[in-house]
Design a protein around this motif. Structure first.
Motif, PDB file in Angstrom:
ATOM      1  N   GLU A  82       0.815  -1.217   0.000  1.00  0.00           N
ATOM      2  CA  GLU A  82       0.000   0.000   0.000  1.00  0.00           C
ATOM      3  C   GLU A  82       0.850   1.268   0.000  1.00  0.00           C
ATOM      4  OE1 GLU A  82      -2.533  -0.654   3.358  1.00  0.00           O
ATOM      5  OE2 GLU A  82      -3.950  -1.854   2.183  1.00  0.00           O
ATOM      6  N   ALA A  83       2.120   1.168   0.386  1.00  0.00           N
ATOM      7  CA  ALA A  83       2.992   2.346   0.456  1.00  0.00           C
ATOM      8  C   ALA A  83       3.502   2.771  -0.925  1.00  0.00           C
ATOM      9  CB  ALA A  83       4.179   2.066   1.376  1.00  0.00           C
ATOM     10  N   ILE A  84       3.379   1.913  -1.910  1.00  0.00           N
ATOM     11  CA  ILE A  84       3.886   2.202  -3.258  1.00  0.00           C
ATOM     12  C   ILE A  84       2.695   2.276  -4.203  1.00  0.00           C
ATOM     13  CG2 ILE A  84       5.386   1.375  -5.121  1.00  0.00           C
ATOM     14  CD1 ILE A  84       6.934  -0.177  -2.948  1.00  0.00           C
ATOM     15  N   PRO A  85       2.631   3.298  -5.054  1.00  0.00           N
ATOM     16  CA  PRO A  85       1.486   3.417  -5.967  1.00  0.00           C
ATOM     17  C   PRO A  85       1.299   2.150  -6.806  1.00  0.00           C
ATOM     18  CG  PRO A  85       2.851   5.389  -6.055  1.00  0.00           C
ATOM     19  CD  PRO A  85       3.593   4.391  -5.235  1.00  0.00           C
ATOM     20  N   SER A  86       0.057   1.681  -6.882  1.00  0.00           N
ATOM     21  CA  SER A  86      -0.233   0.445  -7.604  1.00  0.00           C
ATOM     22  C   SER A  86       0.151   0.545  -9.087  1.00  0.00           C
ATOM     23  CB  SER A  86      -1.705   0.064  -7.457  1.00  0.00           C
ATOM     24  OG  SER A  86      -2.537   1.095  -7.951  1.00  0.00           O
ATOM     25  N   GLU A  87       0.054   1.749  -9.655  1.00  0.00           N
ATOM     26  CA  GLU A  87       0.423   1.932 -11.058  1.00  0.00           C
ATOM     27  C   GLU A  87       1.915   1.633 -11.269  1.00  0.00           C
ATOM     28  OE1 GLU A  87      -0.968   4.565  -9.263  1.00  0.00           O
ATOM     29  OE2 GLU A  87      -3.032   4.149  -9.899  1.00  0.00           O
ATOM     30  N   LEU A  88       2.743   2.052 -10.314  1.00  0.00           N
ATOM     31  CA  LEU A  88       4.183   1.811 -10.401  1.00  0.00           C
ATOM     32  C   LEU A  88       4.484   0.320 -10.247  1.00  0.00           C
ATOM     33  CD1 LEU A  88       7.135   2.654 -10.590  1.00  0.00           C
ATOM     34  CD2 LEU A  88       7.045   3.290  -8.167  1.00  0.00           C
ATOM     35  N   LEU A  89       3.826  -0.330  -9.297  1.00  0.00           N
ATOM     36  CA  LEU A  89       4.039  -1.764  -9.104  1.00  0.00           C
ATOM     37  C   LEU A  89       3.624  -2.546 -10.347  1.00  0.00           C
ATOM     38  CD1 LEU A  89       2.836  -2.237  -5.415  1.00  0.00           C
ATOM     39  CD2 LEU A  89       5.193  -2.229  -6.279  1.00  0.00           C
ATOM     40  N   HIS A  90       2.517  -2.147 -10.946  1.00  0.00           N
ATOM     41  CA  HIS A  90       2.047  -2.812 -12.167  1.00  0.00           C
ATOM     42  C   HIS A  90       3.030  -2.584 -13.312  1.00  0.00           C
ATOM     43  CE1 HIS A  90      -0.727  -4.528 -15.036  1.00  0.00           C
ATOM     44  NE2 HIS A  90      -0.571  -3.458 -15.779  1.00  0.00           N
ATOM     45  N   GLU A  91       3.455  -1.353 -13.489  1.00  0.00           N
ATOM     46  CA  GLU A  91       4.408  -1.022 -14.559  1.00  0.00           C
ATOM     47  C   GLU A  91       5.728  -1.775 -14.371  1.00  0.00           C
ATOM     48  OE1 GLU A  91       6.659   2.890 -16.474  1.00  0.00           O
ATOM     49  OE2 GLU A  91       5.194   3.167 -14.880  1.00  0.00           O
ATOM     50  N   ALA A  92       6.163  -1.893 -13.129  1.00  0.00           N
ATOM     51  CA  ALA A  92       7.419  -2.573 -12.828  1.00  0.00           C
ATOM     52  C   ALA A  92       7.262  -4.093 -12.825  1.00  0.00           C
ATOM     53  CB  ALA A  92       7.954  -2.116 -11.471  1.00  0.00           C
ATOM     54  N   GLY A  93       6.017  -4.587 -12.766  1.00  0.00           N
ATOM     55  CA  GLY A  93       5.802  -6.026 -12.630  1.00  0.00           C
ATOM     56  C   GLY A  93       6.448  -6.528 -11.359  1.00  0.00           C
ATOM     57  N   ALA A  94       6.238  -5.772 -10.271  1.00  0.00           N
ATOM     58  CA  ALA A  94       6.961  -6.053  -9.030  1.00  0.00           C
ATOM     59  C   ALA A  94       6.026  -6.028  -7.822  1.00  0.00           C
ATOM     60  CB  ALA A  94       8.057  -5.013  -8.833  1.00  0.00           C
ATOM     61  N   LEU A  95       6.426  -6.776  -6.800  1.00  0.00           N
ATOM     62  CA  LEU A  95       5.773  -6.739  -5.505  1.00  0.00           C
ATOM     63  C   LEU A  95       6.845  -6.665  -4.432  1.00  0.00           C
ATOM     64  CD1 LEU A  95       2.958  -9.439  -5.680  1.00  0.00           C
ATOM     65  CD2 LEU A  95       2.657  -6.989  -5.367  1.00  0.00           C
ATOM     66  N   PRO A  96       6.662  -5.792  -3.447  1.00  0.00           N
ATOM     67  CA  PRO A  96       7.637  -5.756  -2.353  1.00  0.00           C
ATOM     68  C   PRO A  96       7.453  -6.976  -1.455  1.00  0.00           C
ATOM     69  CG  PRO A  96       5.880  -4.173  -1.968  1.00  0.00           C
ATOM     70  CD  PRO A  96       5.630  -4.784  -3.310  1.00  0.00           C
ATOM     71  N   LEU A  97       8.560  -7.658  -1.164  1.00  0.00           N
ATOM     72  CA  LEU A  97       8.511  -8.835  -0.292  1.00  0.00           C
ATOM     73  C   LEU A  97       8.754  -8.479   1.157  1.00  0.00           C
ATOM     74  CD1 LEU A  97      10.437 -11.616  -2.235  1.00  0.00           C
ATOM     75  CD2 LEU A  97       7.993 -11.417  -1.856  1.00  0.00           C
ATOM     76  N   ASP A  98       9.767  -7.626   1.377  1.00  0.00           N
ATOM     77  CA  ASP A  98      10.133  -7.322   2.758  1.00  0.00           C
ATOM     78  C   ASP A  98      10.968  -6.056   2.802  1.00  0.00           C
ATOM     79  OD1 ASP A  98      10.145  -7.746   5.498  1.00  0.00           O
ATOM     80  OD2 ASP A  98      10.790  -9.836   5.298  1.00  0.00           O
ATOM     81  N   ARG A  99      11.076  -5.496   3.986  1.00  0.00           N
ATOM     82  CA  ARG A  99      11.910  -4.316   4.209  1.00  0.00           C
ATOM     83  C   ARG A  99      12.905  -4.649   5.300  1.00  0.00           C
ATOM     84  NH1 ARG A  99      11.011   1.657   3.847  1.00  0.00           N
ATOM     85  NH2 ARG A  99       9.273   0.995   2.579  1.00  0.00           N
TER      86      ARG A  99
END
Length: 129
Positions: A82-99
């Motif tokens: 939720e901290a990263i814009p969904s449009e950016l995650l979709h464009e990057a084809g990425a999901l954050p796993l951990d910090r």
């Protein structure tokens, strides 16, 4: 990998046929369809349900030495997503796993290009991995 090594490497369609996952005719039709579009052979085969996503991933990992992480049993951190814009995650084809401190670990469909990586870094000032 050198140009010569790439030429020697077996093509995906041939590997799928050799492993008995698809018929040669299916690959030929998919290759013909590929010539008329900018899509990858794998996309076409998946779209037509000629091969399962799991079988395709297994063949790519086994034959091209591409790293693979089965995230089906991984629990994602909703707050990171939720901290990263969904449009950016979709464009990057990425999901954050951990910090880990200020670094963030992503699972990606492919290595993100420079501009996308830079935009992701805004949310992980310590770096990406």
């Amino acid at each position: 990998m050198t140009y010569y090594e790439r030429l020697k490497r077996k093509r995906l369609g041939g590997i799928l046929v050799d492993e008995g996952l698809v018929d040669r005719d299916v690959v030929i039709r998919a290759l013909q369809e590929q010539q008329a579009s900018p899509r990858l052979l794998s996309e076409i085969l998946l779209e037509h349900e000629s091969v399962t996503p799991y079988d395709l991933a297994r063949v790519i990992v086994d034959n091209y030495q591409v790293p693979f992480l089965d995230v089906s049993s991984y629990s994602f951190h909703k707050d990171l997503i939720e901290a990263i814009p969904s449009e950016l995650l979709h464009e990057a084809g990425a999901l954050p796993l951990d910090r880990f401190g200020t670094q963030m670990c992503f699972v990606c469909q492919e290595i993100p290009g420079g501009s996308i990586a830079e935009r992701l870094k805004m949310y992980a000032p310590g770096g990406l991995y």
